[in-house]
Structures are given as C-alpha cells and as structure tokens.
Design an enzyme around this catalytic site. Sequence first.
Site, mmCIF file in Angstrom:
data_model
loop_
_atom_site.group_PDB
_atom_site.id
_atom_site.type_symbol
_atom_site.label_atom_id
_atom_site.label_comp_id
_atom_site.label_asym_id
_atom_site.label_seq_id
_atom_site.Cartn_x
_atom_site.Cartn_y
_atom_site.Cartn_z
ATOM 1 C CD GLU A 1 88.148 80.984 84.424
ATOM 2 O OE1 GLU A 1 87.947 79.783 84.652
ATOM 3 O OE2 GLU A 1 88.572 81.399 83.339
ATOM 4 C CD GLU B 1 92.774 85.266 80.994
ATOM 5 O OE1 GLU B 1 92.237 84.443 80.248
ATOM 6 O OE2 GLU B 1 92.964 85.066 82.208
HETATM 7 C C1 XIL Z 1 94.519 78.996 78.607
HETATM 8 C C2 XIL Z 1 95.848 78.967 77.861
HETATM 9 O O1 XIL Z 1 95.868 80.017 76.928
HETATM 10 C C3 XIL Z 1 96.023 77.648 77.143
HETATM 11 O O2 XIL Z 1 97.319 77.549 76.570
HETATM 12 C C4 XIL Z 1 95.797 76.485 78.115
HETATM 13 O O3 XIL Z 1 95.843 75.267 77.419
HETATM 14 C C5 XIL Z 1 94.461 76.625 78.818
HETATM 15 O O4 XIL Z 1 94.390 77.881 79.461
HETATM 16 N N1 XIL Z 1 91.090 81.770 81.175
HETATM 17 C C6 XIL Z 1 92.284 81.854 81.834
HETATM 18 C C7 XIL Z 1 93.533 81.427 81.159
HETATM 19 O O5 XIL Z 1 92.326 82.410 82.948
HETATM 20 O O6 XIL Z 1 94.473 80.917 82.067
HETATM 21 C C8 XIL Z 1 93.245 80.414 80.080
HETATM 22 O O7 XIL Z 1 94.477 80.165 79.389
HETATM 23 C C9 XIL Z 1 92.179 80.918 79.148
HETATM 24 C C10 XIL Z 1 90.891 81.149 79.893
#
Ligand code: XIL
Length: 384
Positions: free
Chosen positions: A168, A273
């Site tokens: 990011e 994701e």
């Molecule tokens: C999220 C997790 O799923 C949660 O459990 C945590 O509280 C916050 O982070 N982008 C990313 C991930 O790269 O690491 C994030 O994961 C979601 C957004």
Amino acid sequence: MPTTEHCVSVRRLLLVTCVTLAVLSVGSCSGDAEQPSLGDAFRQHFLIGAALNDDEMSSRDAKAVAIVLKHCNSVTAENVMKWVHIHPRPDAYDFEAADRFVAFGEKHNMFVAGHALIWHDQIPAWTFVDEQGKLLGRDAMLQRMRQHIETVVGRYKGRVKGWDVVNEALTDEGGLRQSLWVQTVGEDFVAKAFEYTNQVDPGAELYYNDFSLDKPAKRDAAVLLVKDLKARGLRIDAVGIQGHWGMDYPTDGDLDDFISAVGRLGVKVLVTEMDMNILPAAWDYDGADINMRAELRKELNPYPEALPDSMQKVLTDRYGDLFAILVRHAATVDRVTFWGVTDRTSWLNDWPVRGRTSYPLLFDRNYQPKPAFYAVLHTAGSAK
Ligand code: XIL
C-alpha cells in the site's frame, strides 16, 4: 430388454442425480469426498490460497482447517507476520505465531506467502522515532528497515516462498502515499525494501501489494513503480492486487486492463486478499460499533440473520464473473488468495464498522460452501 439408448439415458440421469446430490449435500462439506477441490480444479490456472487466523494456523478451528486442506495449496498469515506482531519492540521479535504458521504451510506442502514486510499500517509508533520521540533520519531508518528484513526474511529463508515486500505505498490518485516511510527514508523506500529482501533471500519471490489497482490512475502508478524497480536493476516477480471487491467495483474492463498492463511488463499478477463486500458502504462510520448505534443497525447491517436469495444470487454471479476474467488471464495470474476461510471470521464483519454480519467469502458461517463456491468452480472448466 432395455435398449442401448435407454441405458445411456439412465446412466445420464444417474450422473445428473449424483452431481446434484453432491452440490446439495451440504451436511458435511469439508469432509465431503464428492465436493471437488478448488485447488485441484484450478491447478492448470493458478494457486488457490487463504489467509489464516490464529485459530486456523494452530488447528483449533478444525472445520476451517479441513476446508483449507481440501481447497488450498497456498496460505498467507492474516496478521501474525505484520511488524506490530512480529517485531513489537525495538529489540524484541515475537516469532511464536509466525513459526506456527510457516510450519502449518510446510506440513501440508503449501506455498507459504509472507505478508507484509514494509507497510505504514499495523506498525508500532516507536519504529519511526528516536528515544526523544523525534522522527528518525534516513540512515537510521534504513538501518531499522534492513535489520527488520534481515531478521524476518532471514528466519524463514527458503521456507516462505514469496513476500509482500511493500504494501500500500500508492494513493488512489496515483501518487506516493506520504507515509512515515516516505517522510523518514524518502521516496526510494520501496526500492530499498526490494533490494534488502532480495539480498537476504534471493530465492524468494518479491511482490508489491496494494488495493484498488484496477483504478486507472493507480494502475498506471503501479506500472511506473515496477518500471522504476527494474530500471534500478532490482527484481520484482509479481504485483498483488488485494481484491477487496464489491458489487460494482472493479469493472470487468478495469480488471482486465490492470492484468494486461502488468502482464506486459513480464511480471505476474496475484489476487492476494480476495473477498466480496455486499454490505452498504460505511466509510463515514469508520470505527463505530453497530451494536452501540441502534439507528445504524438496519441501514448498515441489513442482513443480520441470513442473506436473501436475491442477494445471494448477485454475490454468486459476481464471483463467477470476476473469476472468469482471472481464468482468462491465467497465463499472467499466478495465485488467488481469499482473505479468510469462512464468513464467520472475515475481517469484514468488523471493518470499517464493528459488529456487522458480512457474507464475503465462498464458505458460510456453518462452514458450508455457498452457491458462489460452485459459480467459481464452474469457471475452472473454461478454456485457459
Ligand atoms: C486486516 C486483517 O484482516 C484484520 O484482521 C486486521 O485487524 C487488519 O488488517 N489490507 C491488508 C491486510 O493488506 O493486511 C488487511 O488485513 C486488510 C487490508
């Protein structure tokens, strides 16, 4: 005497009945031998992964683990490898959970993905300041970055097969996010992170990971970022598009264009994701708890008991449509990882507001495959 034709149609009827029963037999999904494995179905196309939480990687949630073992050939740690967890204090690393995660992946012969080395989020405040609380300068910060990467990547060298090296770094408008990394190290912090990670484990794949990369401005920025790394003689193996998608984003065309643009650079695409949000946007209530705000409950949490059939269908079609695009680009797309295993534990139940009932994944709260599972499975049959 039954005719040959009769036999064929009886056999066909039996086959149809078996398939229908398999689809309907939701009683014991995870152990159901009839249920096809997503990992197997997409073997010719790309890896199928899931992000694991603590209960899954330590096998406490046996039903979720059964789903992972049946359907996945790759795993990512949802949280435990992030800086705040693995490196909570300047001189202290906590590898307990991450060790368990890597051991889980290895035990089951899975491609273990590391998430995430350098990110502005989920990182302790001490990282960027000296003992007086003053922002560190470039050299001190680079030293901190290098030490973190050497320690974490070094520990799992040869075992974690690919790293989200930087997460990011870009804005939706296509600029560089003015994070504390940029403020301390400078704009080349991305390049430095790739350089250090490659030095520690030249055998690991190196990824840049971000959300909304389908948006043209951000896509173009990611393309420039890849070109910049290459111009510096650095290696990048893939760009990860997070895939936190919704009912109207990304558009088919934008997703298509993003994959093509990255593919033209000779770099792979990962969906790192994936989940699909069908709940109303709730950005204005970021951090609120739905249970504390009765007036918001109905508006922001419209399906607290179950998803109506009409919405189930929308979700199913959406998953099928997006997966069809990924399959079409299987020459470029290397892995699709879901951000969680079942709706029960998805982060979208608690983000951006807490306490919602969300339906973003392929398995429901009772560990059963949803119609979207079969829509996705169906796309595996389309031509590569
Ligand atoms: C999220 C997790 O799923 C949660 O459990 C945590 O509280 C916050 O982070 N982008 C990313 C991930 O790269 O690491 C994030 O994961 C979601 C957004």
